[in-house]
Design a protein around this motif. Structure first.
Motif: not given
Length: 371
Positions: A77, A83-85, A88, A170-171, A174-175, A180
């Motif tokens: 990372q 980014d989040f998407r 994932v 990630a939640t 990255l959100k 979140r």
């Protein structure tokens, strides 16, 4: 715990390139952990009595994998700034590109095992097999005191743990929205106490990359003390509060000793970043990486292959029959061949999965437009 995750802000992470000497040692540790899981299952007795003293026990090897997973995700990372998407998507592709073929192989070999030795298969078969395959595809096989894994692929349990660690990481990081926290708590509640209890071990791995380096002398002393402590604890079979794999917490039953062992492994990894801050021949690093990349396929396919050849050997734990080293060697060769094939085809599987997603999304868009 979520506060600890939040303290690792992605915007403040400065990417640090890892030396080739450090990379080789990390890959060697991955290989040793994978072979330790394999060795622990060879000792089931299906091929006779074997003792593999050079390896740690299987559960301790998985704890090492959790630490290394946290380290690698933190490194990746920091390097890629996904980014989040995209994070994932990358994690799901990495998991499913190996898990889906492994589950298919497990199903085929389980059927073959049932024909090769129905009595052997009956002794080890679990109930609700269709549900267990579906649960593994969704990575919910070990939520809330469950252990829904295929009959001859018990190692799948740890992938459900890692999936939730990726998701919570990630939640939280990255959100941007305040939701979140709600999402992270919901994920933790969905995962259940067992998965959550081992999450600090994964975070130890994240911290081993994130923490700033210290001087060589301090790193060397810390590494030696940690190594000696780990060997002492692991060799004495310390498991607290109870043995892993049994109710109620199943593989999180020994969470206290797992925290201790995982923390010591993370400290050693952290110290090695300073100790191994030099370069070696790039080709040696590349070869070790290729071998290290086989550890995931080996982890998810070795047990159904061992079970099939164990069924042919007509062996059972505690049997007094003669050993079957020939069948064991053939099984190990088969594990190697299948693992190499899985890793070699991973990019093609990724491409197929991406095409499937694109087709599904295009069909959805067409249906929405037409309506």
């Amino acid at each position: 715990m979520l506060v600890a995750v939040q303290s690792i802000q992605p915007s403040s992470v400065q990417y640090e390139r890892l030396s080739t000497s450090f990379s080789i040692v990390i890959d060697a540790l991955r290989i040793w952990a994978s072979l330790s899981v394999l060795a622990s299952h060879i000792q089931f007795g299906w091929f006779g009595k074997y003792e593999c003293r050079l390896f740690m026990n299987g559960h301790d090897a998985v704890i090492v994998f959790f630490v290394l997973s946290g380290f690698v995700i933190a490194y990746s990372q920091a390097k890629n700034h996904r980014d989040f998407r995209s994070f994932v998507a990358a994690r799901l592709l990495r998991l499913h590109s190996t898990v889906i073929p492994a589950l298919l192989i497990t199903l085929i070999l389980s059927v073959a095992t049932s024909f090769a030795n129905p009595e052997f298969w009956g002794e080890h078969a679990r109930g609700h097999q269709a549900l267990s395959y579906f649960a593994c595809l969704l990575f919910v096989q070990d939520i809330w005191f469950r252990n829904m894994v295929p009959s001859f692929n018990g190692p799948m349990w740890s992938l459900g743990y890692e999936f939730f660690y990726y998701a919570i990481f990630a939640t939280v990081l990255l959100k941007q929205s305040w939701t979140r926290w709600v999402s992270a708590i919901a994920l933790a509640l969905m995962a259940g106490p067992g998965i959550v209890l081992l999450f600090p071990i994964w975070l130890f791995g994240v911290a081993s990359y994130r923490l700033p380096k210290i001087c060589m002398l301090a790193s060397t002393l810390i590494f030696m003390i940690s190594l000696l402590s780990y060997v002492t604890i692991a060799s004495n079979g310390f498991e607290h509060p109870s043995q892993p794999g049994t109710p109620p917490l199943l593989y999180a039953n020994a969470f206290v000793s797992d925290w201790l062992k995982g923390g010591l492994v993370a400290v050693m990894v952290y110290s090695l970043r300073t100790i191994l801050d030099f370069e070696v021949h790039a080709r040696a690093c590349q070869w070790m990486r290729r071998i290290g990349d086989l550890t995931f396929p080996i982890y998810v396919v070795h047990l159904p292959i061992l079970a099939l050849f164990g069924a042919f050997a007509k062996k059972h734990p505690g049997s007094n029959e003669a050993d079957s080293p020939g069948l064991l060697l053939v099984a190990l060769l088969a594990i190697t061949v299948v693992s190499v094939a899985l890793e070699a085809s991973r990019s093609q599987v990724n491409a197929m999965m991406l095409r499937f997603v694109d087709v599904a999304l295009n069909r959805k868009n067409v249906s929405v437009t037409s309506s």
